[in-house]
Design an enzyme around this catalytic site. Sequence first.
Site, short mmCIF file in Angstrom:
data_model
loop_
_atom_site.label_atom_id
_atom_site.label_comp_id
_atom_site.label_asym_id
_atom_site.label_seq_id
_atom_site.Cartn_x
_atom_site.Cartn_y
_atom_site.Cartn_z
N HIS A 72 -15.96 61.00 96.87
CA HIS A 72 -17.07 60.70 95.95
C HIS A 72 -17.96 59.63 96.57
CE1 HIS A 72 -15.78 62.56 91.97
NE2 HIS A 72 -14.97 63.03 92.90
N TYR A 200 -18.44 56.94 83.53
CA TYR A 200 -17.91 55.91 82.64
C TYR A 200 -18.94 55.71 81.52
CZ TYR A 200 -14.63 54.61 86.38
OH TYR A 200 -13.64 54.62 87.33
N LYS A 296 -7.90 50.32 89.75
CA LYS A 296 -7.40 49.43 90.81
C LYS A 296 -5.88 49.37 90.95
CE LYS A 296 -11.35 48.06 92.30
NZ LYS A 296 -11.83 48.98 93.34
N TYR A 384 -16.07 48.51 93.56
CA TYR A 384 -15.51 49.81 93.16
C TYR A 384 -14.87 50.52 94.35
CZ TYR A 384 -14.99 54.14 90.57
OH TYR A 384 -14.45 55.24 89.95
P1 FAD Z 1 5.30 52.27 89.51
O1 FAD Z 1 4.42 53.39 89.85
O2 FAD Z 1 5.48 51.84 88.14
O3 FAD Z 1 6.66 52.48 90.25
C1 FAD Z 1 7.80 51.70 90.01
C2 FAD Z 1 9.04 52.52 90.22
O4 FAD Z 1 10.18 51.71 90.04
C3 FAD Z 1 9.17 53.67 89.22
O5 FAD Z 1 9.40 54.87 89.91
C4 FAD Z 1 10.34 53.26 88.34
O6 FAD Z 1 11.07 54.38 87.86
C5 FAD Z 1 11.15 52.43 89.30
N1 FAD Z 1 12.04 51.46 88.65
C6 FAD Z 1 11.87 50.79 87.50
N2 FAD Z 1 12.92 50.01 87.24
C7 FAD Z 1 13.79 50.19 88.25
C8 FAD Z 1 15.07 49.68 88.55
N3 FAD Z 1 15.68 48.83 87.73
N4 FAD Z 1 15.68 50.07 89.68
C9 FAD Z 1 15.08 50.96 90.51
N5 FAD Z 1 13.87 51.49 90.28
C10 FAD Z 1 13.23 51.12 89.16
N6 FAD Z 1 -3.97 53.02 87.73
C11 FAD Z 1 -5.17 53.44 88.08
O7 FAD Z 1 -5.69 52.95 89.08
N7 FAD Z 1 -5.80 54.41 87.33
C12 FAD Z 1 -5.20 54.98 86.23
O8 FAD Z 1 -5.74 55.85 85.60
C13 FAD Z 1 -3.96 54.55 85.84
N8 FAD Z 1 -3.33 55.07 84.76
C14 FAD Z 1 -2.08 54.61 84.42
C15 FAD Z 1 -1.44 55.12 83.29
C16 FAD Z 1 -0.17 54.64 82.91
C17 FAD Z 1 0.52 55.21 81.69
C18 FAD Z 1 0.43 53.63 83.69
C19 FAD Z 1 1.80 53.09 83.29
C20 FAD Z 1 -0.21 53.14 84.80
C21 FAD Z 1 -1.47 53.61 85.18
N9 FAD Z 1 -2.16 53.13 86.31
C22 FAD Z 1 -3.36 53.56 86.64
C23 FAD Z 1 -1.58 52.14 87.15
C24 FAD Z 1 -0.95 52.75 88.39
O9 FAD Z 1 -0.35 53.99 88.07
C25 FAD Z 1 0.05 51.75 88.88
O10 FAD Z 1 -0.66 50.58 89.21
C26 FAD Z 1 0.88 52.21 90.05
O11 FAD Z 1 1.75 53.24 89.65
C27 FAD Z 1 1.67 51.04 90.61
O12 FAD Z 1 2.60 51.48 91.52
P2 FAD Z 1 4.00 50.75 91.68
O13 FAD Z 1 4.70 51.50 92.75
O14 FAD Z 1 3.78 49.30 91.81
O15 FAD Z 1 4.72 50.91 90.29
C1 DHB Z 2 -9.01 57.66 86.63
C2 DHB Z 2 -8.51 56.59 86.01
C3 DHB Z 2 -9.25 55.44 86.00
O1 DHB Z 2 -8.77 54.36 85.42
C4 DHB Z 2 -10.49 55.35 86.56
O2 DHB Z 2 -11.18 54.20 86.49
C5 DHB Z 2 -10.98 56.44 87.18
C6 DHB Z 2 -10.24 57.60 87.21
C7 DHB Z 2 -8.22 58.92 86.63
O3 DHB Z 2 -7.09 58.90 86.15
O4 DHB Z 2 -8.72 59.93 87.11
#
Ligand code: FAD
Ligand code: DHB
Length: 389
Positions: A72, A200, A296, A384
């Site tokens: 994009h 947005y 982010k 962004y």
């Molecule tokens: P996670 O992806 O949370 O991974 C952590 C892992 O650790 C998981 O697999 C979990 O099962 C595991 N875990 C937990 N506890 C334990 C334990 N005790 N022992 C071993 N493993 C464990 N970000 C965006 O940028 N855009 C979005 O649209 C967006 N939507 C989101 C929607 C939801 C519902 C959520 C919860 C988050 C969203 N995010 C979004 C944020 C983004 O998905 C996260 O920032 C990203 O997943 C972070 O990655 P991570 O690996 O740090 O954590």
């Molecule tokens: C998506 C989520 C976001 O929070 C965003 O700012 C843009 C895209 C998505 O899930 O596609």
Amino acid sequence: MRTQVVILGAGPAGLLLSHLLHKRGIASVILERRSPDYVLGRIRAGVLEHGTVELLDEVGVGARLHAEGVVHSAVEFGLDGHRHRIELEALVGRTVTVYGQTEVTRDLMDAGSRLGLPAIYEANVLALEHVDSDQPVVRYAKDGTVVAIHCDFIAGCDGYHGVSRPAIPSAKLTVYERSYPFGWLGLLADVPPASDALYYASSDRGFALCSMRSRSRSRYYLQCSLDERVDAWPDARFWDELERRVGETVAAHLVRGPALEKSIAPLRSFVAEPLRFGRLFLAGDAAHIVPPTGAKGLNLAASDVYYLSEALAGYYRSRTERELDAYSERALRRVWASVRFSWWMTSQLHRFPDDSEFSRRIQRAELDYLFRSPHAQRVLAENYVGLPI
Ligand code: FAD
Ligand code: DHB
């Protein structure tokens, strides 16, 4: 069992870290609480900054991303149905790539299996021991057997609800937090996106986002109240409300279809500092949460583990802790930049329950300034597409 780094969590942070460490000649073992299918089934982020794409390329998992991801070069904003396009690439020479978190996770998992990177799923972590010594131990249970892994370092990549952050004594951690009085109701459907750019939209009925996963799969979000329930939103109600919020020109291109997934996520900003306690390092959602408005969360997880991999490589090269000592401050600088940007996007685009007409007018003035000023657009575009890692 013994390894150099035990990584807790197989989300984007943990998986990418295992690859970055492998590239730097450092052995690791991932312990993940859930099954691979469960991890792959979570529908979350969708927008990759150019720096995240570069990191995925660096570890050799970029092929499918480049083949299937959608680049994009612009993003759109709406105010009461009026659309404004911000040309990211023309303004700052960078783009973002739309490629789902599930796909990033799958690519990292598949490449990890091919390389033989150890990952133990459905492992129940029981205790992190001797974290403030130089011989930490992680104890976990799997299939009724308790195993102890001795290691040099523990990487806490286990998300907001993991065990790493609570393992740090509360007196050693400072938490900064803001909860927003609304959530996002998300819907995924196999229909072509309404707009070629992410859109947005700020409206008097609340915020809406038109996003996508591919040219045939759309992801839409509606601001909703915190006590909203998914089952109160049959598909037709979701599509009707989306149409009202995005304005006529986008609504004219909305294609409806059955929801593949629908879920509600609360919005919050959260940072725990510092990102280190002894031999335990926090990265990704384990350390910080941003509201999704700036896209982010996943990108910060990637930059954190890049800094952490560099710091660990520095330790094994020099056997001094100089780079490990610098990890927290280095990562937090970028974290706070994204916390600020995500807070700003959230504050400008949503309706707050206690909004006065004054604050609504300030929001309008802010968006109007953004639409008219190339300087304001450049600031938005720079943030962004992602600040340098
Ligand atoms: P996670 O992806 O949370 O991974 C952590 C892992 O650790 C998981 O697999 C979990 O099962 C595991 N875990 C937990 N506890 C334990 C334990 N005790 N022992 C071993 N493993 C464990 N970000 C965006 O940028 N855009 C979005 O649209 C967006 N939507 C989101 C929607 C939801 C519902 C959520 C919860 C988050 C969203 N995010 C979004 C944020 C983004 O998905 C996260 O920032 C990203 O997943 C972070 O990655 P991570 O690996 O740090 O954590
Ligand atoms: C998506 C989520 C976001 O929070 C965003 O700012 C843009 C895209 C998505 O899930 O596609």
